[in-house]
Design a protein around this motif. Structure first.
Motif, short mmCIF file in Angstrom:
data_model
loop_
_atom_site.label_atom_id
_atom_site.label_comp_id
_atom_site.label_asym_id
_atom_site.label_seq_id
_atom_site.Cartn_x
_atom_site.Cartn_y
_atom_site.Cartn_z
N GLU A 39 65.46 43.21 -7.12
CA GLU A 39 65.37 44.66 -7.05
C GLU A 39 65.14 45.32 -8.41
OE1 GLU A 39 67.90 46.87 -4.28
OE2 GLU A 39 68.62 44.92 -3.59
N GLU A 40 65.77 44.81 -9.47
CA GLU A 40 65.61 45.43 -10.79
C GLU A 40 64.16 45.37 -11.25
OE1 GLU A 40 67.81 42.76 -10.28
OE2 GLU A 40 69.50 44.08 -9.85
N LYS A 41 63.52 44.23 -11.05
CA LYS A 41 62.11 44.08 -11.45
C LYS A 41 61.21 44.96 -10.59
CE LYS A 41 62.35 39.45 -13.42
NZ LYS A 41 61.88 38.07 -13.35
N ILE A 42 61.55 45.07 -9.32
CA ILE A 42 60.74 45.90 -8.41
C ILE A 42 60.86 47.37 -8.79
CG2 ILE A 42 60.40 46.60 -6.02
CD1 ILE A 42 61.56 43.83 -5.24
N ILE A 43 62.06 47.81 -9.13
CA ILE A 43 62.26 49.21 -9.53
C ILE A 43 61.46 49.52 -10.79
CG2 ILE A 43 63.98 50.84 -10.40
CD1 ILE A 43 65.94 49.51 -8.35
N ALA A 99 58.67 47.97 -11.71
CA ALA A 99 57.26 47.98 -11.30
C ALA A 99 56.93 49.29 -10.59
CB ALA A 99 56.97 46.78 -10.41
N LYS A 100 57.86 49.80 -9.82
CA LYS A 100 57.67 51.09 -9.13
C LYS A 100 57.49 52.21 -10.14
CE LYS A 100 60.09 54.22 -5.98
NZ LYS A 100 60.61 55.30 -6.81
N LYS A 101 58.34 52.21 -11.15
CA LYS A 101 58.26 53.23 -12.20
C LYS A 101 56.90 53.17 -12.90
CE LYS A 101 60.56 54.68 -16.44
NZ LYS A 101 61.61 54.39 -17.41
N LYS A 102 56.45 51.97 -13.24
CA LYS A 102 55.15 51.80 -13.91
C LYS A 102 53.99 52.26 -13.02
CE LYS A 102 56.48 48.08 -17.01
NZ LYS A 102 56.33 46.67 -17.38
N ALA A 103 54.07 51.93 -11.73
CA ALA A 103 53.00 52.34 -10.80
C ALA A 103 52.97 53.86 -10.66
CB ALA A 103 53.20 51.67 -9.44
N LEU A 105 56.81 49.40 -3.01
CA LEU A 105 57.74 50.05 -2.08
C LEU A 105 58.10 49.14 -0.91
CD1 LEU A 105 56.28 53.68 -2.09
CD2 LEU A 105 58.39 52.87 -3.19
N LEU A 106 57.12 48.39 -0.42
CA LEU A 106 57.38 47.41 0.63
C LEU A 106 58.35 46.33 0.12
CD1 LEU A 106 56.90 45.92 3.33
CD2 LEU A 106 54.88 44.89 2.24
N ASP A 107 58.08 45.80 -1.06
CA ASP A 107 58.95 44.77 -1.63
C ASP A 107 60.37 45.29 -1.80
OD1 ASP A 107 56.83 43.01 -1.71
OD2 ASP A 107 56.56 43.11 -3.89
N LEU A 108 60.50 46.54 -2.21
CA LEU A 108 61.82 47.14 -2.41
C LEU A 108 62.56 47.25 -1.08
CD1 LEU A 108 63.68 48.30 -4.56
CD2 LEU A 108 62.63 50.53 -4.18
#
Length: 117
Positions: A65-69, A71-75, A99-102
């Protein structure tokens, strides 16, 4: 998600072959679930078997989740920049995937939870 919308497969399902879109796949085995984040591909339903050939698939327990969050911020930041149409569509696609991965990563807490019958 199948080419015609949300798809559910139950025992003795009619044989089927269809394209699948980016989305979540939930697999029920007995009273346990496995959740996957799938980027697209195909699904084939046979007599007693379901085969998924995915462009990519990640299990909920493999998603961090930390890495996905991050990546979300960067996107989201990328989408705020002045982009060509192609770049914008690529960034938007990346955000949808993140968002799907999250969402799927959040399922790992419930991944092997018994279902109350």
């Amino acid at each position: 998600t199948g080419s015609e919308g949300v798809l559910g497969v139950f025992p003795r399902h009619t044989p089927l072959f269809t394209r699948i879109a980016q989305g979540e796949v939930s697999i029920k085995n007995g009273k346990e679930y496995l959740h996957l984040s799938v980027a697209g591909g195909f699904v084939e339903v046979g007599k007693n078997q379901v085969t998924i050939l995915a462009d990519s698939a990640l299990r909920s327990e493999d998603l961090e989740e930390e890495k996905i969050i991050e990546a979300k911020k960067k996107a989201e930041e990328k989408l705020q920049q002045k982009l060509s149409r192609h770049e914008y569509l690529a960034a938007e696609t990346q955000l949808r995937r993140v968002l799907l991965d999250l969402r799927v990563a959040g399922r790992k807490k419930h991944r092997l939870t018994k279902i109350n019958s």
